[in-house]
Design an enzyme around this catalytic site. Structure first.
Site, PDB file in Angstrom:
ATOM      1  N   SER B  83       0.858  -1.192   0.000  1.00 47.91           N
ATOM      2  CA  SER B  83       0.000   0.000   0.000  1.00 47.91           C
ATOM      3  C   SER B  83       0.887   1.232   0.000  1.00 47.91           C
ATOM      4  CB  SER B  83      -0.933   0.033   1.204  1.00 47.91           C
ATOM      5  OG  SER B  83      -0.273   0.542   2.336  1.00 47.91           O
ATOM      6  N   GLU B 116      17.965  -7.268  24.280  1.00 53.64           N
ATOM      7  CA  GLU B 116      16.599  -7.656  23.967  1.00 53.64           C
ATOM      8  C   GLU B 116      16.274  -7.508  22.483  1.00 53.64           C
ATOM      9  OE1 GLU B 116      13.655  -5.479  26.051  1.00 53.64           O
ATOM     10  OE2 GLU B 116      14.292  -3.535  25.293  1.00 53.64           O
TER      11      GLU B 116
END
Lengths: 234, 234
Positions: B83, B116
DNA sequence: TAGATAATTGTCCTTGAGACACTATTTGTC
DNA sequence: GACAAATAGTGTCTCAAGGACAATTATCTA
């Protein structure tokens, strides 16, 4: 790592538009006017116009509407075919779509008689690579076969193929359609049971005769949703 | 009409890699280091490297192998999401892949404890948009949900989810896996029948106990092909 | 050795597809 | 008008595989 480090691949959209015509399954093909593959048959499609199209589905729909004069009642994404070798111009990807339409509802801009640039081509003739077979442009043969597989698969567990039929149709026409798609005979009773169970259709009240007993005409209900069955046809 | 008339959209590849871990279904997410969506969680993926990758599947596989240290035993194309608004940098398309792996076989380059940046994230926590929910980058939430639907669908008619399990596993582990994926209880008998009928597996001869009667270990046969059943589980 | 726990099997029920024959309706022929 | 031909649509039995659930078996723990 940012996008600037990468040459961007070519990105196109191609569609496999099926219909049922003259008792056989056909797809829409166009004769290419430009290189590469000039004068080869190819699937309808082209480059995404980032100024006009909000999404690739939009591109697919627009291209099909351009060629047939109407928006196909069924359009879904099929698969994206990508490789460095499928287009001689370089690394490319084509987002392929799968669509169904009733040929009776279409109005091909150019008919075969006037100009052979747009034509409904028999699926059988595309499978049969003997004789004077002209290969399709790019990897369009592979895309077409992928689409055909999906159509066959979905015919086994849904009523999807009705979108190949005109707005009003008989159970007999549906039965014939399914047998053509699957290439084998299917019990009428089985299809009629599913047709009923799907609850997607309603009688128009009209009947139509083809030389014998008149058959009831059906149409899609306004709010019909495509139903998937729990079992496949054999 | 030639390609030069068109600005080329951005083209990326993203993958949804599922595994089963700690009795729940998880996917691999990475924390983005760069803009846009810096510090958001995102699916593993990136731009196609036209010099290294022969196809988009190649890109997907390469990125996953980079992150997990191993090549996932199952990888299939999911859908292409495109898109003009899904990426703030402009019109873009992402070819999304769907992959399965046993977390036991992986070797995440960066473990949660040290950094992380790569983590197995519980699917449940991604569905639950309440509380301190952090949205995924781009339209990755939509891609993830599309992938989850496909996994659920395929669990109904194939043995596909076994690729979330390690090379050797018990029927009980498979049963638990299916119940977690589908989110409802399934008769063991039904799964055992399918397992047998698929003819995809063989006994290793070893057994393993989890506090009660020892269970037989199975592995994929060398030449096993993924079987599709004719009916869905209820 | 008994009890707990989980693995595995046995068996009956139910659903929906496959087979196939039967009935119904329309057209055409005499 | 009677009837044959052709296609539309129905009735009904069989069969395969999933669902339910209980019975049996093997292993561990106390």
């Amino acid at each position: 790592m940012t996008q600037e480090n990468f040459k961007s691949p070519l990105l196109t959209v191609d569609s496999v538009l099926f219909t049922i015509k003259d008792n056989s399954l056909k797809i829409l093909l166009l004769k290419r006017k430009n290189s590469p593959f000039q004068n080869s048959w190819a699937l309808p499609g082209g480059f995404i116009d980032v100024n006009r199209d909000d999404s690739a589905e939009n591109t697919a729909s627009r291209k099909l509407t351009d060629k047939t004069g109407v928006t196909p009642p069924y359009l879904e994404q099929l698969n994206t075919f990508s490789s460095k070798s499928r287009d001689p111009r370089g690394w490319s990807a084509s987002i392929a779509y799968f669509a169904l339409i009733a040929h009776e509802e279409t109005n091909l801009k150019v008919t075969p008689r006037n100009d052979e640039s747009a034509q409904w081509v028999d699926v059988e003739s595309l499978m049969d690579e003997t004789a004077n077979y002209q290969p399709l442009a790019f990897d369009h043969q592979q895309i077409f076969q992928f689409a055909l597989e999906r159509l066959k698969q979905k015919a086994l567990y849904s009523m999807l193929p009705v979108f190949c039929l005109p707005k009003e149709f008989t159970l007999g026409e549906y039965h014939t359609l399914i047998e053509i798609i699957l290439g084998k005979s299917i019990q009428k009773k089985t299809l009629y049971r599913r047709f009923e169970a799907s609850n997607m259709f309603e009688e128009t009240g009209e009947t139509v005769a083809t030389g014998a007993r008149a058959a009831m005409l059906y149409r899609l209900k306004e709010d019909a949703e495509l139903v998937n069955f729990e079992r496949n046809l054999g």
